[in-house]
Motif scaffolding. Structure first.
Motif, PDB file in Angstrom:
ATOM      1  N   ALA A  87      39.303  65.736  54.131  1.00 33.44           N
ATOM      2  CA  ALA A  87      39.213  64.463  53.209  1.00 33.44           C
ATOM      3  C   ALA A  87      38.858  65.507  51.321  1.00 33.44           C
ATOM      4  N   THR A  88      37.828  66.647  51.382  1.00 33.86           N
ATOM      5  CA  THR A  88      38.054  67.321  50.508  1.00 33.86           C
ATOM      6  C   THR A  88      39.121  67.755  49.789  1.00 33.86           C
ATOM      7  N   SER A  89      40.446  68.166  50.242  1.00 36.05           N
ATOM      8  CA  SER A  89      41.803  68.556  50.329  1.00 36.05           C
ATOM      9  C   SER A  89      42.757  67.455  49.967  1.00 36.05           C
ATOM     10  N   ASN A  90      42.073  66.344  50.069  1.00 39.03           N
ATOM     11  CA  ASN A  90      43.370  64.752  50.292  1.00 39.03           C
ATOM     12  C   ASN A  90      42.457  64.330  49.135  1.00 39.03           C
ATOM     13  N   PHE A  91      41.656  63.954  49.087  1.00 35.76           N
ATOM     14  CA  PHE A  91      41.102  63.642  48.197  1.00 35.76           C
ATOM     15  C   PHE A  91      39.721  63.536  47.260  1.00 35.76           C
ATOM     16  N   LEU A  92      39.395  63.190  46.689  1.00 35.79           N
ATOM     17  CA  LEU A  92      38.654  63.265  44.760  1.00 35.79           C
ATOM     18  C   LEU A  92      37.590  63.239  45.988  1.00 35.79           C
ATOM     19  N   ALA A  93      36.608  62.844  45.651  1.00 31.53           N
ATOM     20  CA  ALA A  93      35.096  62.562  47.121  1.00 31.53           C
ATOM     21  C   ALA A  93      35.355  61.945  48.660  1.00 31.53           C
ATOM     22  N   ALA A  94      34.587  61.916  48.852  1.00 31.55           N
ATOM     23  CA  ALA A  94      34.142  62.075  50.140  1.00 31.55           C
ATOM     24  C   ALA A  94      32.586  61.765  50.575  1.00 31.55           C
ATOM     25  N   ASP A  95      32.678  60.459  50.566  1.00 33.32           N
ATOM     26  CA  ASP A  95      30.767  60.119  50.742  1.00 33.32           C
ATOM     27  C   ASP A  95      30.866  58.929  51.901  1.00 33.32           C
ATOM     28  N   GLN A  96      29.403  59.659  51.958  1.00 31.09           N
ATOM     29  CA  GLN A  96      29.272  59.397  53.831  1.00 31.09           C
ATOM     30  C   GLN A  96      27.900  58.934  54.121  1.00 31.09           C
ATOM     31  N   VAL A  97      27.332  57.988  54.733  1.00 30.69           N
ATOM     32  CA  VAL A  97      25.892  57.483  55.067  1.00 30.69           C
ATOM     33  C   VAL A  97      25.614  57.731  56.537  1.00 30.69           C
ATOM     34  N   PRO A  98      24.863  59.116  56.707  1.00 33.15           N
ATOM     35  CA  PRO A  98      24.881  59.374  57.611  1.00 33.15           C
ATOM     36  C   PRO A  98      23.928  58.466  58.076  1.00 33.15           C
ATOM     37  N   ALA A 113      38.540  58.467  48.746  1.00 39.02           N
ATOM     38  CA  ALA A 113      38.737  57.585  48.159  1.00 39.02           C
ATOM     39  C   ALA A 113      39.658  59.337  46.625  1.00 39.02           C
ATOM     40  N   ALA A 114      40.284  58.374  46.073  1.00 39.02           N
ATOM     41  CA  ALA A 114      41.597  59.058  44.894  1.00 39.02           C
ATOM     42  C   ALA A 114      41.019  59.424  43.525  1.00 39.02           C
ATOM     43  N   ALA A 115      39.805  58.810  43.151  1.00 40.00           N
ATOM     44  CA  ALA A 115      38.676  58.961  42.923  1.00 40.00           C
ATOM     45  C   ALA A 115      36.693  59.295  42.524  1.00 40.00           C
ATOM     46  N   HIS A 116      36.450  59.300  41.515  1.00 43.51           N
ATOM     47  CA  HIS A 116      35.588  59.387  41.690  1.00 43.51           C
ATOM     48  C   HIS A 116      34.938  57.882  42.172  1.00 43.51           C
ATOM     49  N   PRO A 117      33.681  57.754  42.368  1.00 40.69           N
ATOM     50  CA  PRO A 117      32.698  56.086  42.494  1.00 40.69           C
ATOM     51  C   PRO A 117      32.188  56.475  41.238  1.00 40.69           C
ATOM     52  N   VAL A 118      31.984  54.704  40.526  1.00 38.75           N
ATOM     53  CA  VAL A 118      30.958  55.436  38.961  1.00 38.75           C
ATOM     54  C   VAL A 118      30.168  54.107  39.871  1.00 38.75           C
TER      55      VAL A 118
END
Length: 264
Positions: A87-98, A113-118
């Motif tokens: 996730a971190t080497s191919n995308f700018l941000a990864a968000d997970q809901v445990p 995602a390839a961009a940071h969420p706003v």
């Protein structure tokens, strides 16, 4: 006391961050601008219940098809070192809901995602029978034409009698989609295995003007003859949609290309 719902954000080279609902502003015209999700006309999205990475080859499927996507929406994603590294080497941000914490790594929906969420809003709903939680995540990203794309990644409650809890999980999502002015993608594992559930889902989608992505060769995983995984959308055009056949999970990944720019 119910457990607090939050998202974990993974970004290369930065400490993991906890994000609670309501910390970021509500989606609206005042959202801060950020880098656009895609720099081309095409927005590629992959949607996959990854079965907690329990089967071999899940990583090669992600590397083969996921790394060219601007968004990867995973369900049952366990935060194993291998997945976080991908996730971190191919995308700018990864968000997970445990959704629930397994002995080693929490599992839940994860949006790469390839961009940071706003904007980022994590949601959880408890399974009434098993007492396990299912999670959903709403994120918003800027597009190149200035619009804001709302993305909903959902793993719907599975074991419930009737559709009350099922609809209860969808309600807060519907509220946010209804208030969002820009394009929307809502996708994931909807566990729509009964006539009641599929009717509730289609009714929900139609109320907020979402269309369903159709797959020419529909190889989606089914239960009782009904598909479990769906992609709904608004304000975008589908240019290509396919289901990949794999044994790397008990679900087949969905891959969709949208036209991301609005032409005057």
């Amino acid at each position: 006391m119910p457990k607090k719902t939050y998202a974990m954000r993974y970004v290369a080279g930065q400490p993991v961050e906890q994000i609670f609902p309501g910390v970021l502003p509500h989606p609206g015209p005042d959202l801060p601008p950020g880098a656009a999700l895609t720099n081309s006309n095409v927005l590629r999205i992959m949607v996959w219940n990854i079965f907690k990475q329990q089967r071999a080859d899940w990583l090669s499927v992600l590397q083969g098809f996921g790394k060219d996507a601007q968004l990867v929406l995973l369900q049952e994603a366990q935060t194993t070192p291998e997945l976080i590294r991908f996730a971190t080497s191919n995308f700018l941000a990864a968000d997970q809901v445990p959704a629930f914490v397994l002995p080693q790594h929490p599992s839940g929906v994860m949006t790469l995602a390839a961009a940071h969420p706003v904007y980022c809003c994590p949601l959880r709903e408890r399974e009434p029978l098993l007492r396990l939680s299912k999670s959903a995540l709403i994120t918003v990203y800027p597009l190149t034409d200035g619009r804001l794309l709302m993305v909903v990644n959902i793993h719907a409650v599975n074991f419930s009698i009737g559709v009350d809890v099922y609809s209860k999980q969808l309600d807060p999502i519907g509220e946010q989609i209804a208030n969002h002015k820009g394009p929307v993608v809502m996708a994931g594992d909807f566990n729509a295995w009964s006539r009641q559930r599929i009717n509730a889902l289609y009714g929900f989608a139609s109320n907020i003007s979402l269309q369903e992505v159709r797959f020419p060769a529909d190889l989606r995983r089914r239960a009782f003859g009904r598909p479990l995984d769906f992609i709904f959308y608004r304000g975008l055009s589908v240019t290509q949609a396919q289901v990949l056949e794999t044994r790397a999970s008990d679900h087949n990944p969905l891959l969709v290309d949208f036209l991301a720019q609005q032409h005057p």
